[in-house]
Structures are given as C-alpha cells and as structure tokens.
Design an enzyme around this catalytic site. Structure first.
Site, mmCIF file in Angstrom:
data_model
loop_
_atom_site.group_PDB
_atom_site.id
_atom_site.type_symbol
_atom_site.label_atom_id
_atom_site.label_comp_id
_atom_site.label_asym_id
_atom_site.label_seq_id
_atom_site.Cartn_x
_atom_site.Cartn_y
_atom_site.Cartn_z
ATOM 1 N N SER A 170 -8.137 18.462 -5.428
ATOM 2 C CA SER A 170 -7.850 17.572 -4.291
ATOM 3 C C SER A 170 -7.526 16.189 -4.837
ATOM 4 O O SER A 170 -7.900 15.870 -5.966
ATOM 5 C CB SER A 170 -9.080 17.460 -3.379
ATOM 6 O OG SER A 170 -10.009 16.534 -3.921
ATOM 7 N N ASP A 171 -6.870 15.363 -4.066
ATOM 8 C CA ASP A 171 -6.755 13.960 -4.472
ATOM 9 C C ASP A 171 -8.069 13.270 -4.070
ATOM 10 O O ASP A 171 -8.933 13.839 -3.397
ATOM 11 C CB ASP A 171 -5.522 13.293 -3.848
ATOM 12 C CG ASP A 171 -5.105 12.054 -4.643
ATOM 13 O OD1 ASP A 171 -5.885 11.589 -5.497
ATOM 14 O OD2 ASP A 171 -3.995 11.533 -4.409
ATOM 15 N N HIS A 172 -8.172 12.045 -4.527
ATOM 16 C CA HIS A 172 -9.387 11.233 -4.400
ATOM 17 C C HIS A 172 -9.940 11.217 -2.966
ATOM 18 O O HIS A 172 -9.324 10.647 -2.073
ATOM 19 C CB HIS A 172 -8.992 9.815 -4.807
ATOM 20 C CG HIS A 172 -10.105 9.031 -5.378
ATOM 21 N ND1 HIS A 172 -11.067 8.462 -4.601
ATOM 22 C CD2 HIS A 172 -10.412 8.718 -6.655
ATOM 23 C CE1 HIS A 172 -11.907 7.820 -5.365
ATOM 24 N NE2 HIS A 172 -11.541 7.970 -6.624
ATOM 25 N N GLY A 173 -11.070 11.857 -2.763
ATOM 26 C CA GLY A 173 -11.723 11.785 -1.447
ATOM 27 C C GLY A 173 -10.996 12.502 -0.328
ATOM 28 O O GLY A 173 -11.319 12.316 0.850
ATOM 29 N N ALA A 174 -10.037 13.354 -0.668
ATOM 30 C CA ALA A 174 -9.170 13.939 0.372
ATOM 31 C C ALA A 174 -9.906 14.906 1.283
ATOM 32 O O ALA A 174 -9.502 15.105 2.428
ATOM 33 C CB ALA A 174 -7.987 14.643 -0.279
#
Ligand code: BGC
Length: 765
Positions: A286-290
């Site tokens: 996932s991307d950051h905090g997605a």
C-alpha cells in the site's frame, strides 16, 4: 580452546534460523525452490508471525528505533524503510536474526527515485534525455549506492503517465507519453535489478503508483481519477506492465480512486488485472497510510472494515500504519478474513525476500561491520562523472535567438537569480540520501568552467516568491528557502546594476524544489511574480539575456520566452547540475534534450498533450473557423510541443522511405529517414517515430509515439535511421475492450519533434 569452540557453536546454533536446515542455508534462486521453501516456512508460522510479515514500518518520530527493535524481536514487522546506513540496518537485521523465533530476515527499502548518495536529475529530466543508455547508468549507479548502504528495495520507478503540469509529482515521472514512460521505466527496472535482485549491487524495484495516479483531477494531489476503460488500458496502464515484464518484484498501490474505487480496495486492479491477467508474482504494497484512508474514501466503515477490504482486494503489505497488525488477528478469528487471504499475502512477502537472496544471506548487502564506510557521505562514495554526463544530456535548449548561446569564456558575466547558488534546490524532490552541501550550483559550475578567463558578478535579484503563504509552505518542515530581508525593489536594483556591468546576463529562475513535489500542486504554473519582475527588469537593460530554468514541471512562460534571448530548461539536475549546466552554457556540451511534456501557454489549456483525438471539428490555424474546437482568447497549440528541443547545430530529416506499402497481417514494415547534421558543430538529436491509424472503429489519436532513437552526428555527417513497425504498434483497445489492430491506412511520421515530421503511409491488410 575447546570451551570457546563449544560456546561459539552454541551461539551459532542459537543464531540458526528455523529454516536453515531445509537446504543447509543455500537456496537456489528458482521459482520452484522458492515455492517449496516458502510453503514449508509458512507451515511453521503462527498467525501473529504471518501478520507481522505484512507490516512495513518507517523509522521516524512515531516509531523510534528502540520501539522498532522490540517489534522486530516480537516478529511484528516484515520490512523497514527510511533507514539508510549499514550500521542502523545491521542493528535491526541482527535483532531479527538473533532474537526472533523464526529468524526471518527483514528487507530494507527507500525512495531511491533518481539516485541515492549521488543525485541524478529528476525523472522528468531523465525522460528529456530520451537516452536509454543514460537511464541504465542512473539505474546501475543508484542500485549500487543503495545496495552499498544495505538497502534491498526501492520505491521506484514512478511511471505515472500524466497530462497534468499542475500536479507536483510530474517531477517524479517521465511525462505525458505512454511509450517514452514505458521505455524509461523498463530500463530502470532492468538496470536496478540487474541479473537478479539478490546480487550484491542490485536492488529490487517497486513500480508505482498503481494505477493512473498521474490523472488526478485538476492536478490536485491525492484527488480522484475517472476515465474510460479504453484510455486507462491504452494510455495509462502500459508503463506499469512494461516494468513488470522487465521483472519488477514490487508494485506500490496508488492513493487515488479509479472510476470510484480506490486502488487500495480495488480487487479488479490488484487481483483480476495484476495477478490473473498479468501473472504478477511479486508483492503489492500500500502507499503511506492508504489503508486508513479507505474510511475517508467512504468504502470502509471503520478500521476493521478498512483492513478487511484492503487484504481481500489484494494489498499484501501495509505501509506505515499499524492497521494490519492491530485488526487482522480478530478478523481472522471471527472468520471475516480467511487464513487463505493471510497466507496469500504472507507468501508474497516471503517470496520477495527469497528472491532478494535474504534467506541465503540476510547480510548480503551489509557485509561485516568492519567494512562499513567511516563516513557515509564520503566524497569517494559519489559517482560525479556519471551524474554530470546524464545531467547535461537532460538539458533542453528551448530558444537561441542570434546564437546567444554558447557563451564565450571571456568578458563579464552577470549571474542573477534566487536559484543560481542554491545547493538544496538543484537536487529536486525525492533526493534520497543526497546531501545538499555536495551539490554543485550553477554559480559554482560557471566558476569552474571560466576559472581565470571571465569575470563573474552575482546578485540574487528576487526571492523565489514574495508570497508569504508560499514561503511558509516551502519552509514547513525544513529551512528550505532563505528569504532575503531586503525589499523587492532593493533586490531588483542591485540585479539591474550588476547586469549593466556585464556583457551578458544569465538568470537562473523557476521553482524551488519544494514547489514540484508530493503534495505540491499548483493552480498557477507561471514563474512566481517576484522572478517575473526580475526577468523584465533584466530585459530592460538591453543586455543579452539567457534564462536558465530550474523547475520540476512544464511552466507557462509565454512572456519570459519572448523576453529571453536564450532559454535553457535544466529541470532539477542533481549533484553535478551546476557543472552540467555550465558545460551547455559554454558549448562544452551541445544540448540534445527533448521535452517529455508539452509546455502549455496557460493553465487554461490544460490538459494539453500531443496525442489527442482529432475531434469532429479540428481547428486549423491556417483557415480559422469559429465553430471549430479552439479557444477564442488563446492559441490552441502549446508554447513548446512534446519532443521539442534545439541544438547548437542544425539537422535535416529526409522524406520517409518504407520497406513496403503494405503490412501483411501480423507482419512488419520498416520506416527509414536519413538525418543530416547541416551545421558546423557535432551534436546529438532524437529521431522520433509517430503513427496514426487514419480510420478505425474508434477515433484514434492524431499521432502516437511508437519509437525513438538518439543519434550522434559529426558536423556534415548523415545517418539513416530505420524503425521496424509491427502489429503491436498498431493495436488499440476497441469499444468492446478488445485489443485489436484493424486493417486500413496508417500514417508514419518521423521527425525531431512531434510537430515537424516527414510523412508516409502504409496499408495494414
Ligand atoms: C508516496 C510514495 C512514497 C512513500 C514512501 C508516499 O507518500 O506517495 O511515492 O514511496 O510515501 O516514502
């Protein structure tokens, strides 16, 4: 002696990972051996240990090193990012290898986007080189330096095609074209992963951001993406596919939604397309905090729901949030998430660790502590010649009235502008572990080039921006921009006085690096007013004016391009930027870069891209007609088109010759031109091949890039360049979402930019 031996034997035994007996620690890097190994390991893992593998954690204020060490010991983390020295990485790997139950190695990742210690030009600039050998150099050097720092993976390449210069992240990608972006991404993957990501000086790549992040509405970062399936398949997806075909082991999932479904909860994207159609075997991250953001997207009701949706949609690893660790155990216990889902995600994480060679040697990128560099920023660790060579190839000459350039290394040169002596800005966004104090500014570059031969005067002339809001934005997290306390008029007066004393003025203007970055979208893509005023004041002195543009996106520079005698697009050119720019300014290197994105005249023209459809009412400037597709208050075309860039020499392109007038079904034709250097200097240029399907079942673009070749020609020399064209280049996605090549006439256009071409046509049978 005996006692010592038995103690070390005991220690060695304790350090033995649970899997070491499987194959005496040596595991062949084949898919079969990997699958058997991982299946075996999975059987030994508890649920919590599996979930631990799915967590990717960034070292920072929220997660101090000590807390992370404890998590590693408890097998609560599978990989780490944002730690970039061998010393720190070894300490964490030791923790995993010595204190955790199964001793599964961690992998270490970082955003090595355009260099690690040596910073190369930003990716948009790399695309402007149109030079795959240069890209390979960037990939090899970056991977070498990253692996030498102990890293195993990079969050790159970023292959988000974009037609949105307002979007700050255009700086990180390769521009508006699908073919060019695919080639650049492919080459970066091949050169960074080398023969195997397990090699000592290779790193695994993680192509991002899957998918279509570059099409955020209005260019506003993190915004919505909505487009037809045809456009997605035809224009936006191929670069990710090219990177995966080249073997990229990772995929980073984008933050945006696509046609209403966030990528992070998009099982069509992450399962049907990526796994089933494309047969991807690596890891999705996932991307950051997605995962948390799925609640804000409105597709998950609470954290548990967000976790359930993400894992079931195919997100293997969560970046920088504790959600998987916190909520997956209960979700599995309640039956909402199956053990098969957990096993599937864990298997992918273990697979990439296996492919990285970590089960053979968790320290393969670290070596013994004694081998650590004493100074991680030592000059000897940099690759300056490579950085300088690539940087000068990425510079684009946009204008050169009366051969203002190249400059003579004589007389008096006035160097003006807020970016002329900025070590921070020239590195651009995502400059990894690069150190600003090691970068060469334009001022230093000019000094190096002219030492003892010319007099150099300097004045700042303006702040990057006089807008307090923008200054504060740029200085939010670091003191990135120094604001000169003098009034704008005082700065201008000093610059004008300086210019008057000189034979020529070189003004370095544009954007601070923080203006073209993640979360740095602009609604106005002009040069900030403070610098516009400076340019006009310098123009008014009557001195020859060279504008050196430093920026991370296409800018709307109609007025400045009129005022400038010469205009040089240098982007953010990295550690050796100043030397490279000086090479071009003084003619030690003849510029050869070509724009990878159209430069609009104004924000109002966006989106503006060369491969548009013709429409039913195309505008013809030679025969203007009110009821055609155009603006009545502006010209239709861009200020500088895709593929454009000048040289200090001149070239001609012959008419196109085709090997045949027809292409049989699934056959091939080749198209050739002869390019001649008709000027007095040696120089390189980029020959570009475009195709158009004249009549098809759906409307096709007026032209599409389908090949390019960078050639070097001595003064007076000619070279014939031949492009093979096969059926792959003719294919498109029809209304039924089938990829087809339809019979009929195709135009072939070859030129040195996307506008001026020699044309021919063939018939596809
Ligand atoms: C960016 C990614 C990047 C990640 C890790 C995110 O904010 O969107 O491109 O790789 O941070 O630094």
């Amino acid at each position: 002696m005996k006692w010592i031996c038995s103690v070390s034997f005991a220690v060695a035994l304790a350090l033995q990972p649970a899997f070491a007996d499987d194959n005496h620690g040596q595991h062949p890097l084949t898919p079969e051996a990997r699958d058997a190994f991982v299946s075996n390991l999975l059987q030994k893992m508890t649920l919590d240990e599996k979930i631990g593998q799915l967590r990717l954690i960034s070292v920072g204020p929220d997660n101090p090193k000590e807390a992370i060490r404890e998590m590693i010991k408890q097998e609560q983390v599978g990989a780490i990012f944002n730690t970039v020295t061998r010393h720190d990485i070894r300490a964490m790997q030791d923790q995993a290898m010595q204190l955790s139950r199964l001793k599964i190695p961690l992998f270490f990742a970082y955003d090595v986007v355009h260099g690690q210690r040596t910073v190369f030009p930003i990716p948009l600039a790399l695309a402007a080189s149109w030079d795959l050998d240069a890209i390979a150099t960037v990939g090899r050097v970056s991977a070498y330096e990253a692996a030498d720092d102990g890293l195993n993976m990079t969050w790159a390449p970023m292959v988000d095609v974009t037609r949105e210069p307002r979007w700050g992240r255009v700086s990180e990608g390769f521009g508006e074209d699908t073919w060019l972006t695919s080639e650049m991404g492919r080459m970066l993957v091949e050169s960074m992963q080398g023969k195997s990501p397990a090699d000592r000086y290779s790193v695994m790549t993680s192509v991002k951001h899957f998918a279509a992040y570059g099409a955020v509405e209005g260019g506003r970062d993190y915004n919505t993406v909505d487009m037809s399936p045809q456009r997605l398949a035809q224009d936006y997806l191929p670069p990710y596919k090219a990177a995966l075909d080249a073997g990229s082991g990772g995929v980073m999932v984008s933050l945006n939604s696509i046609n209403g479904v966030p990528a992070t909860s998009n099982s069509w994207l992450l399962k049907d397309l990526l796994r089933d159609d494309w047969k991807f075997k690596g890891i999705t991250i996932s991307d950051h905090g997605a995962i948390k953001e799925l609640m804000k997207h409105g597709v998950a009701s609470d954290p548990q729901d967000a976790v359930r949706v993400a894992i079931q949609s195919g997100v293997n690893m969560s970046m920088s949030d504790e959600y998987y660790s916190k909520y997956l155990p209960n979700l599995v216990k309640s039956g909402a998430v199956s053990m098969a889902d957990i096993d599937d995600a864990t298997r992918h994480v273990l697979n990439v660790k296996y492919d990285m060679g970590l089960f053979n040697d968790p320290y393969s990128h670290l070596g013994p502590a004694e081998s650590d560099p004493k100074d991680t920023n030592a000059e000897s660790r940099l690759h300056r010649p490579e950085a300088r060579d690539v940087a000068r190839k990425s510079i684009v000459l946009l204008k050169n009235r009366n051969d203002t350039l190249p400059l003579k290394k004589a007389g008096t040169i006035a160097l003006i502008g807020p970016l002329a002596d900025s070590q921070r800005d020239i590195m651009g966004s995502w400059s990894a572990a690069g150190v600003a104090s090691q970068s060469v500014t334009v001022m230093q570059g000019i000094k190096n080039a002219t030492a003892g031969k010319a007099t150099l005067l300097y004045a700042k002339g303006a702040n990057v921006s006089d807008n307090k809001g923008i200054q504060d934005f740029l200085n939010l997290y670091e003191k990135a921009v120094t604001v000169d306390a003098r009034t704008p008029q005082q700065l201008l007066d000093e610059a004008v006085e300086t210019a008057k004393k000189a034979d020529v003025v070189v003004a370095v203007v544009g954007e601070a690096q923080g203006m073209a970055h993640e979360a740095s979208s602009r609604s106005d893509i002009t040069i900030p007013p403070s610098q516009q005023a400076l340019i006009s004041a310098l123009k008014a002195t009557g001195k020859p004016l060279v504008l050196v543009l430093m920026n991370g996106r296409p800018l709307a520079i109609v007025k400045e391009s009129r005022e400038a005698d010469a205009l040089l697009e240098t982007w953010f050119s990295g550690t050796e930027g100043g030397n490279a720019i000086a090479d071009v300014l003084f003619g030690d290197y003849n510029p050869s870069g070509k724009l990878p994105m159209s430069f609009p005249r104004s924000v109002g023209q966006i989106p503006i891209y060369y491969n548009h459809l013709n429409t039913g009412r195309p505008y013809d400037p030679a025969r203007p007609n009110k009821y055609t597709s155009h603006y009545y208050d502006a010209e239709n075309g861009p200020l500088y088109p895709f593929g454009y860039g000048l040289s200090y020499t001149s070239f001609t392109v012959s008419p196109v010759t085709l090997s045949a007038k027809t292409m049989p079904r699934n056959g091939q034709v080749s198209a050739s031109v002869t390019v001649t250097n008709t000027g007095k200097l040696d120089g390189a240029t980029v020959v570009q091949l475009y195709l158009r399907d004249q009549v098809a079942s759906v409307s096709r673009p007026v032209k599409e890039l389908k090949g390019f070749k960078r050639i070097m020609l001595k003064a007076g020399e000619s070279q014939t360049v031949t492009f093979p064209v096969d059926v792959k280049a003719l294919k498109f996605w029809n209304a039924k979402m089938q990829q087809v090549a339809e019979p009929g006439k195709f135009s072939v256009m070859i030129g040195l930019d996307s506008v001026h071409t020699s044309d021919a046509e063939f018939n596809y049978l």
